[in-house]
Scaffold this motif. Structure first.
Motif, PDB file in Angstrom:
ATOM      1  N   ASN A   1     -61.475 -41.475  11.289  1.00 13.85           N
ATOM      2  CA  ASN A   1     -60.856 -41.721   9.979  1.00 13.85           C
ATOM      3  C   ASN A   1     -61.848 -42.275   8.960  1.00 13.85           C
ATOM      4  O   ASN A   1     -61.458 -43.018   8.054  1.00 13.85           O
ATOM      5  CB  ASN A   1     -59.654 -42.658  10.118  1.00 13.85           C
ATOM      6  N   PHE A   2     -63.105 -41.927   9.092  1.00 14.89           N
ATOM      7  CA  PHE A   2     -64.108 -42.312   8.104  1.00 14.89           C
ATOM      8  C   PHE A   2     -64.129 -41.284   6.974  1.00 14.89           C
ATOM      9  O   PHE A   2     -64.052 -40.083   7.209  1.00 14.89           O
ATOM     10  CB  PHE A   2     -65.497 -42.396   8.746  1.00 14.89           C
ATOM     11  N   SER A   3     -64.255 -41.770   5.757  1.00 14.14           N
ATOM     12  CA  SER A   3     -64.398 -40.891   4.599  1.00 14.14           C
ATOM     13  C   SER A   3     -65.789 -40.275   4.598  1.00 14.14           C
ATOM     14  O   SER A   3     -66.649 -40.641   5.420  1.00 14.14           O
ATOM     15  CB  SER A   3     -64.197 -41.691   3.315  1.00 14.14           C
ATOM     16  N   ALA A   4     -66.019 -39.360   3.670  1.00 15.40           N
ATOM     17  CA  ALA A   4     -67.338 -38.738   3.574  1.00 15.40           C
ATOM     18  C   ALA A   4     -68.416 -39.792   3.329  1.00 15.40           C
ATOM     19  O   ALA A   4     -69.488 -39.767   3.951  1.00 15.40           O
ATOM     20  CB  ALA A   4     -67.342 -37.695   2.451  1.00 15.40           C
ATOM     21  N   ARG A   5     -68.133 -40.739   2.449  1.00 10.21           N
ATOM     22  CA  ARG A   5     -69.106 -41.783   2.141  1.00 10.21           C
ATOM     23  C   ARG A   5     -69.344 -42.680   3.346  1.00 10.21           C
ATOM     24  O   ARG A   5     -70.491 -43.017   3.673  1.00 10.21           O
ATOM     25  CB  ARG A   5     -68.618 -42.610   0.953  1.00 10.21           C
ATOM     26  N   GLN A   6     -68.277 -43.081   4.016  1.00 12.83           N
ATOM     27  CA  GLN A   6     -68.411 -43.950   5.186  1.00 12.83           C
ATOM     28  C   GLN A   6     -69.131 -43.235   6.325  1.00 12.83           C
ATOM     29  O   GLN A   6     -69.941 -43.832   7.032  1.00 12.83           O
ATOM     30  CB  GLN A   6     -67.027 -44.412   5.631  1.00 12.83           C
ATOM     31  N   MET A   7     -68.836 -41.945   6.482  1.00  8.95           N
ATOM     32  CA  MET A   7     -69.498 -41.155   7.513  1.00  8.95           C
ATOM     33  C   MET A   7     -71.001 -41.068   7.231  1.00  8.95           C
ATOM     34  O   MET A   7     -71.830 -41.183   8.141  1.00  8.95           O
ATOM     35  CB  MET A   7     -68.875 -39.751   7.563  1.00  8.95           C
ATOM     36  N   THR A   8     -71.356 -40.893   5.968  1.00  9.80           N
ATOM     37  CA  THR A   8     -72.767 -40.827   5.581  1.00  9.80           C
ATOM     38  C   THR A   8     -73.464 -42.154   5.856  1.00  9.80           C
ATOM     39  O   THR A   8     -74.600 -42.186   6.363  1.00  9.80           O
ATOM     40  CB  THR A   8     -72.896 -40.469   4.093  1.00  9.80           C
ATOM     41  N   ARG A   9     -72.797 -43.259   5.539  1.00  8.00           N
ATOM     42  CA  ARG A   9     -73.381 -44.581   5.817  1.00  8.00           C
ATOM     43  C   ARG A   9     -73.612 -44.768   7.316  1.00  8.00           C
ATOM     44  O   ARG A   9     -74.664 -45.271   7.735  1.00  8.00           O
ATOM     45  CB  ARG A   9     -72.463 -45.674   5.289  1.00  8.00           C
ATOM     46  N   ALA A  10     -72.626 -44.365   8.115  1.00  5.33           N
ATOM     47  CA  ALA A  10     -72.766 -44.511   9.568  1.00  5.33           C
ATOM     48  C   ALA A  10     -73.903 -43.654  10.096  1.00  5.33           C
ATOM     49  O   ALA A  10     -74.716 -44.112  10.913  1.00  5.33           O
ATOM     50  CB  ALA A  10     -71.451 -44.131  10.252  1.00  5.33           C
ATOM     51  N   ALA A  11     -73.974 -42.409   9.627  1.00  7.27           N
ATOM     52  CA  ALA A  11     -75.029 -41.499  10.079  1.00  7.27           C
ATOM     53  C   ALA A  11     -76.408 -42.006   9.667  1.00  7.27           C
ATOM     54  O   ALA A  11     -77.372 -41.938  10.444  1.00  7.27           O
ATOM     55  CB  ALA A  11     -74.785 -40.103   9.515  1.00  7.27           C
TER      56      ALA A  11
END
Length: 274
Positions: free
Chosen positions: A112-122
């Protein structure tokens, strides 16, 4: 916890357990796999860490209990369940990276990560020399939000797999509620909240009708057609994990991927699902 039953099959040999039960779900899973003669490597086991009310420091504190409960079966994918923890995404990913390097988990994902949150995690994981492999989000013929909110484009750009939960939209795409609208009134509250109005059933009836027409042509179920659309329409980016509560539903798993819809059929369902 495992996905709730959706009255449909589940493609892919993936077994997923969740964050609750004090390890009981993991123990039950391991016991069931061993009883069935399933060896390590025959399935992919994924579990989650629920960050609500917790800091990143909690991540290494609970992993030992999970490993013990799985009785020798590995954690192939460990996910941060929601982007709602007390700590930053970066802090959470650093702790997850430590678990991977210690050999306690095999890969890292989010849910349930947004595109922005997914990018930060990656980005945080790449600083550790590790790739983020998955983001678990809701995707189905009645929920294609990933196409509009940047999640699909970001996942493709970063090489991240999207794990589609509720791929049958809480059983709506099986057509059972269209066949028997009164069944909606008997359904659990979460399902009613997701899709409980008669006008919604009327609005989506053309899609359900087309699912049925294609299913009849292949000698399959509407659920299998809906799942086949999902795992083929988005290419290699999306895999699906619907729930199952009966052996019959689980036995349909292979059937959902034993055929491939034509481009015309994929396009027709895409059009009707808009």
């Amino acid at each position: 916890m495992a996905e709730p039953p959706e009255d449909g099959p589940c493609p892919r040999q993936t077994v997923r357990q969740g964050d609750g039960g004090r390890g009981e779900s993991e123990r039950a899973l391991a016991t069931g796999l061993r009883t069935a003669g399933v060896r390590q490597g025959d399935v992919v086991i994924a579990t989650k860490q629920l960050p609500m009310g917790r800091s990143a420091a909690n991540i290494p504190r609970t992993i030992g209990d999970r490993i013990s409960a799985l009785q020798g079966y590995p954690i192939d994918l460990y996910q941060i369940h929601q982007p709602w923890g007390f700590s930053s995404v970066e802090s959470e990913m650093r702790e997850m990276a430590k678990l991977l390097r210690a050999g306690k988990i095999r890969s890292i994902g989010v849910s349930n990560f947004s595109a922005r949150q997914m990018t930060r995690a990656a980005t945080a994981l790449r600083a550790e020399g590790i790739e983020l492999v998955a983001d678990q989000v809701q995707i189905n013929l009645l929920n294609r939000t990933i196409e509009r909110n940047g999640v699909l484009d970001t996942a493709r750009e970063l090489g991240i797999t999207l794990i589609a939960y509720s791929p049958l939209h809480a059983g709506i795409l099986t057509g059972r509620f269209h066949d028997d609208p009164a069944a909606m009134r008997r359904a659990p509250l979460p399902r009613k909240a997701m899709f409980g109005r008669a006008r919604d059933l009327d609005r989506t009836r053309p899609l359900i009708h087309e699912l049925g027409r294609i299913a009849d042509a292949y000698g399959l179920s509407r659920a299998q057609v809906a799942l086949n659309w999902l795992i083929n329409f988005y290419g290699d980016t999306v895999v699906a994990i619907p729930g199952a509560s009966r052996a019959k539903q689980a036995e349909e798993n292979a059937g959902a991927q034993a055929f491939r819809l034509t481009e015309k059929e994929l396009g027709r369902l895409e059009e009707l699902s808009r």
